[in-house]
Write an enzyme that holds these catalytic residues in place. Sequence first.
Site, PDB file in Angstrom:
ATOM      1  N   SER A 239       0.846  -1.188   0.000  1.00  0.00           N
ATOM      2  CA  SER A 239       0.000   0.000   0.000  1.00  0.00           C
ATOM      3  C   SER A 239       0.876   1.232   0.000  1.00  0.00           C
ATOM      4  O   SER A 239       2.097   1.148   0.078  1.00  0.00           O
ATOM      5  CB  SER A 239      -0.906   0.005   1.230  1.00  0.00           C
ATOM      6  OG  SER A 239      -0.165   0.451   2.347  1.00  0.00           O
ATOM      7  N   LYS A 240       0.234   2.371  -0.061  1.00  0.00           N
ATOM      8  CA  LYS A 240       0.925   3.659  -0.116  1.00  0.00           C
ATOM      9  C   LYS A 240       1.908   3.865   1.042  1.00  0.00           C
ATOM     10  O   LYS A 240       2.841   4.651   0.924  1.00  0.00           O
ATOM     11  CB  LYS A 240      -0.106   4.788  -0.071  1.00  0.00           C
ATOM     12  CG  LYS A 240      -0.935   4.863  -1.316  1.00  0.00           C
ATOM     13  CD  LYS A 240      -0.253   5.744  -2.330  1.00  0.00           C
ATOM     14  CE  LYS A 240      -0.905   5.595  -3.685  1.00  0.00           C
ATOM     15  NZ  LYS A 240       0.051   5.726  -4.763  1.00  0.00           N
ATOM     16  N   ARG A 241       1.641   3.182   2.154  1.00  0.00           N
ATOM     17  CA  ARG A 241       2.508   3.352   3.329  1.00  0.00           C
ATOM     18  C   ARG A 241       3.975   3.167   2.995  1.00  0.00           C
ATOM     19  O   ARG A 241       4.839   3.872   3.484  1.00  0.00           O
ATOM     20  CB  ARG A 241       2.164   2.305   4.406  1.00  0.00           C
ATOM     21  CG  ARG A 241       1.016   2.595   5.299  1.00  0.00           C
ATOM     22  CD  ARG A 241       0.973   1.536   6.411  1.00  0.00           C
ATOM     23  NE  ARG A 241       1.316   0.197   5.920  1.00  0.00           N
ATOM     24  CZ  ARG A 241       0.477  -0.648   5.361  1.00  0.00           C
ATOM     25  NH1 ARG A 241      -0.782  -0.312   5.237  1.00  0.00           N
ATOM     26  NH2 ARG A 241       0.851  -1.829   4.919  1.00  0.00           N
ATOM     27  N   GLU A 249       3.180   5.463 -11.326  1.00  0.00           N
ATOM     28  CA  GLU A 249       4.073   6.150 -10.380  1.00  0.00           C
ATOM     29  C   GLU A 249       5.526   5.724 -10.597  1.00  0.00           C
ATOM     30  O   GLU A 249       6.442   6.539 -10.498  1.00  0.00           O
ATOM     31  CB  GLU A 249       3.686   5.823  -8.940  1.00  0.00           C
ATOM     32  CG  GLU A 249       2.461   6.576  -8.439  1.00  0.00           C
ATOM     33  CD  GLU A 249       1.996   5.999  -7.103  1.00  0.00           C
ATOM     34  OE1 GLU A 249       2.287   6.606  -6.068  1.00  0.00           O
ATOM     35  OE2 GLU A 249       1.352   4.922  -7.105  1.00  0.00           O
TER      36      GLU A 249
END
Length: 466
Positions: A239-241, A249
């Site tokens: 995830s983005k974490r 991206e």
Amino acid sequence: MKLRFAPSPTGFLHVGGARTAIFNLLHARRHGGKMLLRIEDTDVERSKQHHAEQIVASLQWLGVEWDEGPFYQSDRLELYRARAGELVASGKAYRCYCTVEELEAERNAAEKAGIAYRYSGRCRARFVGAAALSGTDEHIIRFKVDPGTIAFHDLIRGDVQFEGELIDDFVLLRSDRNPTYHLSVVVDDIDMQITHVARGDDHLSNTPKHILLFRAFGADVPVFAHLPLILGSDRKRLSKRTGATSAEEYRDLGIVPQALFNFLVLLGWNPGHDQELINANDAAGVFDLSDVNKAPAIFDAEKLLWMNGQYMMRMSSDELYPHLVPFLGERVKPLEEIRAVIELHKSRARTLKELAAQIEPFLVADDAIEYDAEAEKKHLKGEDVAARMSELRDALANTQPFDVATTEQSLRALAESRGLGAAKYIHPLRLALTGRGASPPIFDVAVLLGKEKTVARLDRLLAKLR
Ligand code: GLU
């Protein structure tokens, strides 16, 4: 053999999805089969056309070449409705007229009794005349799930089984006549003659429902392969974490598509030896879904950077150039002008972004060179620095031919004649030419800039020193 990649256009192409697409592609290529792309956009709330376009563009960028499609499920709604009608006609599905309140009451009762909620199936018996009773024909269509074991062999998970008793009479068509995922996915897999379904592990619990549907339609059940999750470096679901999660991206961070492809191929699979660099063609020669690891794969971003550096180093300047252009912005120069500059730097950067930053001194005017404060402090020391640089300027201005060996000779001869180490000249020269404390070998830099710019940049440094 025919496979498919079937993303829902609810966001960017996630790296997990990208890996699913790649594994489908490689399995198809290995076995001489085909792969198609299907956009699963029946969820009108969450699906967006621009996401579909982004996903298509990301796949193209990544080099995932499908053979058919993209097909859009939103173009095929009538087919799903017709197929649901067929199941109702053959008694394998039924109209359900339960109201939201009735379902709520059932759910509450189950909760109170402490048992997992399943729809009671009451409309299996009561649908006849129900429309008349309620005065409306608003209904959904549910599939009749009979008790019994549903077993299948998953290419990755091995033997899997589910109990029909635990499966709801799941919905096929909603009251707005839109299909659920279960219906559209199976109708399409049949209609498109899919033989192998490779998808994320999160769909494993949907598979028994799909198998029941394939059987109800009298179709062959495809082979399934459920791909393990991809975990972040924190061993939690990616995830983005812990960093970027979409192919887009990574593109914007300056990863070349071949490197991301290679990196994703190795998430849960290996070619049977520990050589890390493998291109799409070679992977397609040996890949098989049944060799994919059951255990979750860990996304190691450091390794991706390393791999990207390896790819950049091995690519020619001509190959790198189109990937580099977006990172150069308005400083972009024609390939002919910077081919040698790219060549000199490409093994020193891990991303295109880094490469663009490194070659910047070659793209800007002489008076736009900014001196790095730290390098300045370190290398513009000593009272004699202006004298040193002035002599170096004259020596280089008189160097003929202005090539790597001769410029180096000039600098070293000057240093020796003054009883100083060459470093006393080299570091300030680097600062003058690039503004930085680090660069490729400085004589290569000087020669690539040419005599005129080298001297001009030294003059500029001298002006600052005086
Ligand atoms: N559309 C589903 C998803 O994006 C995949 C369905 C499938 O592969 O069966 O998760």
